[in-house]
Design a protein around this motif. Sequence first.
Motif, mmCIF file in Angstrom:
data_model
loop_
_atom_site.group_PDB
_atom_site.id
_atom_site.type_symbol
_atom_site.label_atom_id
_atom_site.label_comp_id
_atom_site.label_asym_id
_atom_site.label_seq_id
_atom_site.Cartn_x
_atom_site.Cartn_y
_atom_site.Cartn_z
ATOM 1 N N LYS A 70 -8.990 -15.681 -8.049
ATOM 2 C CA LYS A 70 -9.668 -14.946 -9.297
ATOM 3 C C LYS A 70 -8.213 -15.096 -10.026
ATOM 4 O O LYS A 70 -8.875 -14.909 -11.527
ATOM 5 N N TYR A 71 -7.442 -14.087 -9.611
ATOM 6 C CA TYR A 71 -5.777 -14.808 -10.870
ATOM 7 C C TYR A 71 -6.239 -16.243 -11.438
ATOM 8 O O TYR A 71 -5.930 -16.709 -12.340
ATOM 9 N N ALA A 72 -5.973 -17.020 -9.882
ATOM 10 C CA ALA A 72 -6.555 -18.510 -10.313
ATOM 11 C C ALA A 72 -7.192 -19.068 -11.580
ATOM 12 O O ALA A 72 -7.507 -19.877 -11.897
ATOM 13 N N ALA A 73 -8.273 -18.639 -11.733
ATOM 14 C CA ALA A 73 -9.611 -18.666 -11.471
ATOM 15 C C ALA A 73 -9.632 -18.114 -13.468
ATOM 16 O O ALA A 73 -9.798 -18.329 -14.457
ATOM 17 N N GLU A 74 -9.284 -17.096 -13.517
ATOM 18 C CA GLU A 74 -8.458 -16.316 -14.830
ATOM 19 C C GLU A 74 -8.093 -16.957 -15.303
ATOM 20 O O GLU A 74 -7.687 -17.356 -17.237
ATOM 21 N N LYS A 75 -6.578 -17.601 -15.015
ATOM 22 C CA LYS A 75 -5.367 -17.952 -15.974
ATOM 23 C C LYS A 75 -5.219 -19.083 -15.750
ATOM 24 O O LYS A 75 -4.322 -19.896 -16.274
ATOM 25 N N LYS A 76 -5.713 -20.864 -14.465
ATOM 26 C CA LYS A 76 -5.046 -21.294 -14.067
ATOM 27 C C LYS A 76 -6.534 -22.357 -14.701
ATOM 28 O O LYS A 76 -7.757 -21.995 -14.595
ATOM 29 N N GLU A 77 -6.255 -23.771 -14.363
ATOM 30 C CA GLU A 77 -7.393 -25.003 -14.366
ATOM 31 C C GLU A 77 -7.945 -24.551 -13.148
ATOM 32 O O GLU A 77 -8.232 -24.195 -12.385
ATOM 33 N N SER A 78 -9.404 -25.394 -13.438
ATOM 34 C CA SER A 78 -11.062 -24.608 -12.626
ATOM 35 C C SER A 78 -10.894 -24.553 -11.377
ATOM 36 O O SER A 78 -11.386 -24.079 -10.626
ATOM 37 N N PHE B 17 -14.049 -3.500 -11.540
ATOM 38 C CA PHE B 17 -14.804 -2.684 -11.142
ATOM 39 C C PHE B 17 -15.269 -3.133 -10.338
ATOM 40 O O PHE B 17 -16.010 -4.474 -11.194
ATOM 41 N N GLY B 18 -15.944 -3.398 -9.493
ATOM 42 C CA GLY B 18 -16.342 -3.891 -8.234
ATOM 43 C C GLY B 18 -16.392 -5.521 -8.293
ATOM 44 O O GLY B 18 -17.295 -5.714 -7.517
ATOM 45 N N ASP B 19 -15.278 -5.891 -8.155
ATOM 46 C CA ASP B 19 -14.545 -7.024 -7.630
ATOM 47 C C ASP B 19 -14.756 -7.174 -6.180
ATOM 48 O O ASP B 19 -14.604 -8.027 -5.563
ATOM 49 N N HIS B 20 -14.581 -5.817 -5.940
ATOM 50 C CA HIS B 20 -14.681 -5.966 -4.233
ATOM 51 C C HIS B 20 -14.815 -4.345 -3.161
ATOM 52 O O HIS B 20 -14.715 -3.142 -4.970
ATOM 53 N N GLY B 21 -14.845 -4.093 -2.491
ATOM 54 C CA GLY B 21 -15.238 -2.832 -1.700
ATOM 55 C C GLY B 21 -15.146 -2.757 -0.741
ATOM 56 O O GLY B 21 -15.657 -3.728 0.162
ATOM 57 N N SER B 22 -15.556 -1.453 0.668
ATOM 58 C CA SER B 22 -15.409 -1.299 1.580
ATOM 59 C C SER B 22 -16.081 0.447 1.852
ATOM 60 O O SER B 22 -15.650 0.874 1.220
ATOM 61 N N THR B 23 -16.757 -0.074 2.723
ATOM 62 C CA THR B 23 -17.590 1.188 2.786
ATOM 63 C C THR B 23 -16.287 2.198 3.297
ATOM 64 O O THR B 23 -15.783 3.407 3.233
ATOM 65 N N PHE B 24 -16.673 1.877 4.962
ATOM 66 C CA PHE B 24 -14.614 2.724 5.198
ATOM 67 C C PHE B 24 -12.973 2.864 4.485
ATOM 68 O O PHE B 24 -12.363 3.331 4.737
ATOM 69 N N GLY B 25 -13.530 1.914 3.669
ATOM 70 C CA GLY B 25 -12.180 1.597 2.808
ATOM 71 C C GLY B 25 -11.832 2.959 2.360
ATOM 72 O O GLY B 25 -12.113 2.725 1.256
ATOM 73 N N GLY B 26 -10.298 3.263 2.772
ATOM 74 C CA GLY B 26 -9.956 4.358 2.142
ATOM 75 C C GLY B 26 -10.164 5.238 3.062
ATOM 76 O O GLY B 26 -10.118 6.593 2.712
ATOM 77 N N ASN B 27 -10.772 5.210 4.262
ATOM 78 C CA ASN B 27 -11.367 6.602 4.807
ATOM 79 C C ASN B 27 -10.047 7.735 4.897
ATOM 80 O O ASN B 27 -9.161 6.986 5.671
ATOM 81 N N PRO B 28 -10.232 8.587 4.719
ATOM 82 C CA PRO B 28 -9.759 9.875 4.751
ATOM 83 C C PRO B 28 -9.328 10.222 5.721
ATOM 84 O O PRO B 28 -7.936 11.052 5.855
ATOM 85 N N ILE B 29 -9.916 10.254 7.127
ATOM 86 C CA ILE B 29 -8.945 10.731 8.714
ATOM 87 C C ILE B 29 -8.137 9.367 8.517
ATOM 88 O O ILE B 29 -6.916 9.290 9.193
ATOM 89 N N ALA B 30 -8.200 8.113 8.568
ATOM 90 C CA ALA B 30 -7.436 6.802 8.925
ATOM 91 C C ALA B 30 -6.477 6.959 8.048
ATOM 92 O O ALA B 30 -5.188 6.522 7.816
ATOM 93 N N CYS B 31 -6.764 7.609 6.692
ATOM 94 C CA CYS B 31 -5.577 7.608 5.544
ATOM 95 C C CYS B 31 -4.683 8.906 5.912
ATOM 96 O O CYS B 31 -3.104 8.627 5.575
ATOM 97 N N ALA B 32 -4.670 9.729 6.614
ATOM 98 C CA ALA B 32 -4.158 10.806 6.701
ATOM 99 C C ALA B 32 -3.667 10.917 7.725
ATOM 100 O O ALA B 32 -2.317 10.836 7.847
#
Length: 388
Positions: A116-124, A274-289
């Motif tokens: 995405k960085y390259a898509a926005e900033k560099k040649e196609s 917003f909406g570019d990426h996601g994960s249902t379990f990502g950032g799970n509170p038990i894993a993070c604690a």
Amino acid sequence: MQDLQTRDRAYVANTYNRFPIEILTGKGSIVTDTQGKHYIDMGSGIGVTSFGIADPEWISAVNEQLSRVQHMSNLYYTEPCAVLAEELCMRTGMKKVFFSNSGAEANECAIKVARKYAAEKKESDCFYILTLENSFHGRTLTTLAATGQDKFHQLFQPLTPGFLHTPANDFEALKAMTEQYPVAGILLECVQGEGGVIPLEPEFLQKTAALAKEKDILLMVDEVQTGNGRTGSLYAYMQFGIAPDVVSTAKGLGGGLPIGATLLGEKVESVLGFGDHGSTFGGNPIACAGALSILRRIDDALLDEVREKSAYVFSALSGADGVESVSGLGLMIGIKTRKPAADVIRLCMEKGVLCLSAKDKVRLLPALNIPFDTLKQAVSIIRKSCAE
Ligand SMILES: *Cc1c(COP(=O)(O)O)cnc(C)c1O
């Protein structure tokens, strides 16, 4: 009822050629099988259980969160996720964190950021991701494409397009690639883990980092295995004098629960919206604690200890009978043995020590807090197994 191994072989997919050991329980660096035999664990679940099995501090951090809330969607705020992200940024100077559940996913996020960085900033047509031969970046179709080992690619074609591979430690070849192709990001391991526990030459890394900076190519370091204290610094790149744009990590961060993290530096902190990426379990509170409790314990004293133990293993095994060479960094160690590695691993197992392999090497990834006397015991058994 059939025994465990028969049922496992009958119903679990055939992807793992398991050793005939049924692990029942453990404490620290000792695991016990269903026969009551004890083993010193020199693999820590492939560098995952950073503070060993059933570590009381980690258990209490996990338990406390477990009885509060085990999961919420990413539609809402939960404390462990925010605090862990803050701690990771404070300790590294990175700016933002995306959480997932595994090393492969952490790398997938890194690759999406580069695209995405390259898509926005560099040649196609600037979408290429350059990785090293003999690397390992995961098992999804995209991270397989990133992995520079053909044996993982066969029969799974077509993989995600847009990946290039270049030999490790050959800066001129890497530079030539960046001149021939429009490269969005370079992804590499400071110590190639699955590839045989081989550290990169610092000069190669530094030149690569300088080139990436000059050409506005993202420098992305895969710290899935090398990260979180494993190599004697919080992240391995810190010992190589480079400042990556993206760092991916997983394995030892969670202490035993699944977590992946992609750390984004200043240049890319706002690439994902917003909406570019996601994960249902990502950032799970038990894993993070759990991860937060692990990260807070990886302090200077612990890192000193990791380096001390590393020096001990290197000196005890280098030049030992049946040992051809020892490689690695910190408590990520590869042993090239005269006998096939599999034979040494089997002998160690009989004598009560569990080791890993990486290519043709015996690989050691013990818990960072393995007691010195336990480590000495294991090393003495490994020495014997190499010699006999
Ligand atoms: C293990 C590993 C991965 C993959 O991690 P998973 O959690 O199995 O997806 C990626 N990169 C490196 C360097 C690894 O060692």
